[in-house]
Design a protein around this motif. Structure first.
Motif, PDB file in Angstrom:
ATOM      1  N   SER A  21       5.994  12.090  -2.801  1.00 41.19           N
ATOM      2  CA  SER A  21       4.495  12.107  -3.563  1.00 41.19           C
ATOM      3  C   SER A  21       4.916  11.623  -4.922  1.00 41.19           C
ATOM      4  N   CYS A  22       3.802  10.859  -5.285  1.00 39.36           N
ATOM      5  CA  CYS A  22       3.792  10.195  -6.968  1.00 39.36           C
ATOM      6  C   CYS A  22       2.544  10.689  -7.478  1.00 39.36           C
ATOM      7  N   THR A  23       2.444  11.195  -8.621  1.00 36.59           N
ATOM      8  CA  THR A  23       1.320  11.614  -9.317  1.00 36.59           C
ATOM      9  C   THR A  23       1.260  10.934 -10.822  1.00 36.59           C
ATOM     10  N   ALA A  24       0.244  10.248 -11.127  1.00 37.60           N
ATOM     11  CA  ALA A  24       0.186   9.876 -12.658  1.00 37.60           C
ATOM     12  C   ALA A  24      -0.723  10.750 -13.247  1.00 37.60           C
ATOM     13  N   SER A  25      -0.593  11.041 -14.517  1.00 33.56           N
ATOM     14  CA  SER A  25      -1.627  11.857 -15.286  1.00 33.56           C
ATOM     15  C   SER A  25      -1.609  11.173 -16.672  1.00 33.56           C
ATOM     16  N   GLY A  26      -2.336  11.651 -17.626  1.00 35.83           N
ATOM     17  CA  GLY A  26      -2.389  11.232 -18.950  1.00 35.83           C
ATOM     18  C   GLY A  26      -3.611  10.213 -19.258  1.00 35.83           C
ATOM     19  N   THR A  27      -3.631   9.411 -20.412  1.00 34.76           N
ATOM     20  CA  THR A  27      -4.779   8.537 -20.817  1.00 34.76           C
ATOM     21  C   THR A  27      -4.630   7.246 -20.433  1.00 34.76           C
ATOM     22  N   ASN A  73      -8.599   9.791  -0.877  1.00 34.56           N
ATOM     23  CA  ASN A  73      -9.548   9.734  -1.714  1.00 34.56           C
ATOM     24  C   ASN A  73      -9.775  10.928  -2.653  1.00 34.56           C
ATOM     25  N   TYR A  74      -9.192  11.830  -1.984  1.00 30.84           N
ATOM     26  CA  TYR A  74      -9.361  13.411  -2.698  1.00 30.84           C
ATOM     27  C   TYR A  74      -8.313  13.925  -3.370  1.00 30.84           C
ATOM     28  N   VAL A  75      -7.203  13.247  -3.748  1.00 30.05           N
ATOM     29  CA  VAL A  75      -6.159  13.506  -4.552  1.00 30.05           C
ATOM     30  C   VAL A  75      -6.094  12.472  -5.581  1.00 30.05           C
ATOM     31  N   LYS A  76      -6.499  12.532  -6.839  1.00 30.53           N
ATOM     32  CA  LYS A  76      -6.500  11.451  -7.390  1.00 30.53           C
ATOM     33  C   LYS A  76      -5.127  11.029  -7.923  1.00 30.53           C
ATOM     34  N   ASN A  77      -5.237   9.809  -8.288  1.00 31.95           N
ATOM     35  CA  ASN A  77      -3.811   9.294  -8.979  1.00 31.95           C
ATOM     36  C   ASN A  77      -2.747   9.566  -8.431  1.00 31.95           C
ATOM     37  N   THR A  78      -2.624   9.782  -7.014  1.00 29.03           N
ATOM     38  CA  THR A  78      -1.467   9.978  -6.129  1.00 29.03           C
ATOM     39  C   THR A  78      -1.260   9.311  -5.028  1.00 29.03           C
ATOM     40  N   VAL A  79       0.117   8.685  -4.829  1.00 26.94           N
ATOM     41  CA  VAL A  79       0.497   7.910  -3.798  1.00 26.94           C
ATOM     42  C   VAL A  79       1.497   8.689  -2.961  1.00 26.94           C
ATOM     43  N   TYR A  80       1.772   8.258  -1.758  1.00 31.31           N
ATOM     44  CA  TYR A  80       2.631   8.931  -0.845  1.00 31.31           C
ATOM     45  C   TYR A  80       3.505   7.824  -0.410  1.00 31.31           C
ATOM     46  N   LEU A  81       4.532   8.174  -0.055  1.00 31.52           N
ATOM     47  CA  LEU A  81       5.578   7.191   0.776  1.00 31.52           C
ATOM     48  C   LEU A  81       6.019   7.866   2.045  1.00 31.52           C
ATOM     49  N   GLU A  82       5.610   7.608   3.279  1.00 33.38           N
ATOM     50  CA  GLU A  82       5.974   8.335   4.377  1.00 33.38           C
ATOM     51  C   GLU A  82       7.081   7.433   4.829  1.00 33.38           C
ATOM     52  N   MET A  83       8.407   8.071   4.897  1.00 35.59           N
ATOM     53  CA  MET A  83       9.582   7.363   5.405  1.00 35.59           C
ATOM     54  C   MET A  83       9.989   7.901   6.916  1.00 35.59           C
ATOM     55  N   ASN A  84      10.154   6.936   7.721  1.00 37.23           N
ATOM     56  CA  ASN A  84      10.413   7.400   9.175  1.00 37.23           C
ATOM     57  C   ASN A  84      11.716   6.662   9.582  1.00 37.23           C
ATOM     58  N   SER A  85      12.097   6.913  10.755  1.00 39.73           N
ATOM     59  CA  SER A  85      13.361   6.382  11.193  1.00 39.73           C
ATOM     60  C   SER A  85      14.342   6.103  10.006  1.00 39.73           C
ATOM     61  N   LEU A  86      14.647   7.093   9.305  1.00 38.84           N
ATOM     62  CA  LEU A  86      15.633   7.007   8.007  1.00 38.84           C
ATOM     63  C   LEU A  86      16.996   6.658   8.615  1.00 38.84           C
ATOM     64  N   LYS A  87      17.455   5.923   7.650  1.00 41.48           N
ATOM     65  CA  LYS A  87      18.938   5.365   7.963  1.00 41.48           C
ATOM     66  C   LYS A  87      19.904   5.795   6.447  1.00 41.48           C
TER      67      LYS A  87
END
Length: 119
Positions: A21-27, A73-87
């Motif tokens: 997860s990555c969340t940005a905050s600030g101005t 849409n309900y968690v503002k300013n957040t992106v996720y990185l779903e990582m599968n089949s990790l090597k």
């Protein structure tokens, strides 16, 4: 000032999955893009995935089909990185980059989160 925080890194076995997860905050007025990069020891930082404010997605060749960048849409300013089949070669510190526009244009980085894939 823009503050970026990543979380979710862990130790997993080959073939396992993780979600970062990555969340940005600030101005700022708006987020132009949020991206994930990674850097393994002795290697250059490389792009993993990027999502624009309009929702377009781009992936690095080494993760296509295995990783997915997303947001809700309900968690503002957040992106996720779903990582599968990790090597084992996915082992790296994963950094989030946020490009924002406001009174100034800002390119901000988080502190990174460690992902280790054991063989």
């Amino acid at each position: 000032q823009v503050h970026v925080v990543e979380s979710g890194g862990d130790l997993v076995q080959t073939g396992g999955s993780l979600r970062l997860s990555c969340t940005a905050s600030g101005t700022f007025t708006r987020i132009e893009s949020m991206a994930w990069y990674r850097q393994a020891p002795g290697k250059q930082r490389e792009l993993v995935a990027v999502m624009t404010g309009g929702g377009s997605k781009t992936y690095g060749d080494s993760v296509k089909g295995r990783f997915t960048i997303s947001r809700t849409n309900y968690v503002k300013n957040t992106v996720y990185l779903e990582m599968n089949s990790l090597k084992p070669e996915d082992t790296a510190v994963y950094y989030c980059n946020v490009h924002t526009v406001g009174d100034i244009i800002s390119d901000s980085w988080g502190q990174g989160t460690q992902v280790t894939v054991s063989s």
